[in-house]
Design an enzyme around this catalytic site. Structure first.
Site, PDB file in Angstrom:
ATOM      1  N   GLU A  31      87.783 -36.238 -29.431  1.00 51.04           N
ATOM      2  CA  GLU A  31      87.684 -34.900 -28.552  1.00 51.04           C
ATOM      3  C   GLU A  31      88.854 -34.022 -29.027  1.00 51.04           C
ATOM      4  OE1 GLU A  31      85.620 -34.166 -26.251  1.00 51.04           O
ATOM      5  OE2 GLU A  31      84.784 -35.904 -25.607  1.00 51.04           O
ATOM      6  N   ASP A  76      65.692 -34.197 -20.998  1.00 50.60           N
ATOM      7  CA  ASP A  76      67.024 -34.416 -20.300  1.00 50.60           C
ATOM      8  C   ASP A  76      68.058 -33.336 -20.750  1.00 50.60           C
ATOM      9  OD1 ASP A  76      68.714 -35.503 -18.101  1.00 50.60           O
ATOM     10  OD2 ASP A  76      70.043 -36.038 -19.929  1.00 50.60           O
TER      11      ASP A  76
END
Length: 316
Positions: free
Chosen positions: A217, A242
């Site tokens: 991240e 999805d």
């Protein structure tokens, strides 16, 4: 592995430990041996330069010469431990270590994220040859190249792309970036594929199975490692479906869904909405979409479709 070395020129214990380690791991200690040799060579150079000078100064003495010699020896060791003069690298080449390092493929997903256009055929081919139990993240279908990735996932990607109004290759490019062309799909808890192609996390809204995985991240332009929960699916088709549902049910991606006529703008809006923390996320996807691997895969798929149509026509 801890590597023994001498931090001081008179630290003979470090040299002794290095000799002991060399008996057990010759390849692992070759670098340190090369640096020690380079240190000795630098010492000789410094000593010769001292001797080539115009002589001692007025205030020189045996004590000052002794201190100077200690300084020169410590300096040479310090230089070799830093960048050095390049001799250590030449010695490693002679020992065959440097070549061994160069021939080892960097198959990590981090490397792919840093250089998405320099992909893959060597990496995925090597992964395909590896044993299934030793491979890092092997998909459940036969995907071992960008071409097979596109061919295997095209039907599901095409259906999802039509639902969003995007080019099919755009979704395939995003999935390719997230998974390294299918070579790094996260594994579920039972060791099988999670089939998660888009890195969608399992937050409180998710009631299905999940897997905890280490991820990269960006926080204030600094890359940090975290362990997060991600969604798992029964198939790649479920992952594509999805993905569409995830975007349509989340108001933060409204702007992105309004820009699907332009894939570049879509991914930029997706990034701006916080889909990924990488500041270059959109740019990387576009590079993959326009890159030679994707174009080669698309041309091969088109050729296969034409051949199938021709075969069916001839059969009729």
């Amino acid at each position: 592995m801890n590597t023994a070395t001498s931090a001081l020129y008179h630290d003979f214990s470090g040299l002794t430990a290095l000799k002991h380690q060399a008996r057990e791991d010759q390849a692992g200690t070759a670098d340190q041996v090369a640096r020690q040799f380079e240190s000795l060579f630098v010492q000789m150079m410094v000593k010769q330069m001292r001797q080539a000078s115009f002589g001692n100064g007025l205030f020189e003495s045996k004590q000052s010469e002794f201190v100077r010699d200690m300084y020169d020896q410590q300096l040479s060791l310090h230089l070799s431990e830093q960048r050095g003069l390049g001799m250590a690298k030449l010695l490693r080449n002679q020992l065959g270590v440097e070549q061994a390092v160069k021939t080892q493929p960097n198959t990590s997903l981090e490397a792919y994220w840093q250089h998405p256009s320099v992909l893959a055929k060597g990496r995925v081919t090597a992964a395909a040859k590896a044993d299934n139990t030793a491979a890092e993240d092997r998909p459940s279908v036969n995907i071992d190249s960008p071409e097979s990735f596109v061919e295997a996932l095209w039907p599901a990607a095409d259906s999802a792309a039509q639902a969003l109004g995007l080019p099919t290759e755009a979704l395939l490019a995003q999935a390719a970036l997230e998974t390294g062309w299918g070579g790094h799909v996260m594994r579920s808890a039972d060791g099988g594929s999670s089939h998660n192609l888009f890195g969608i996390k399992a937050d409180q809204r998710w009631s299905g199975d999940r897997v905890r995985q280490e991820t990269l991240e960006f926080e204030q332009d600094v890359v940090v490692r975290r362990r997060e929960y991600f969604r798992t699916y029964g198939s790649y088709d479920e992952s594509f479906r999805d993905y569409v549902t995830f975007l349509k049910q989340n108001p933060r991606y409204t702007n992105a869904l309004q820009n699907t006529q332009d894939a570049t703008q879509y991914f930029k809006a997706l990034q701006d909405a916080g889909y990924a923390t990488d500041p270059d996320y959109a740019e990387k996807i576009v590079r993959v979409m326009q890159g030679p691997e994707m174009q080669t895969a698309l041309n091969r798929l088109k050729g296969s479709l034409r051949q199938s149509i021709q075969s069916e026509t001839e059969a009729i």
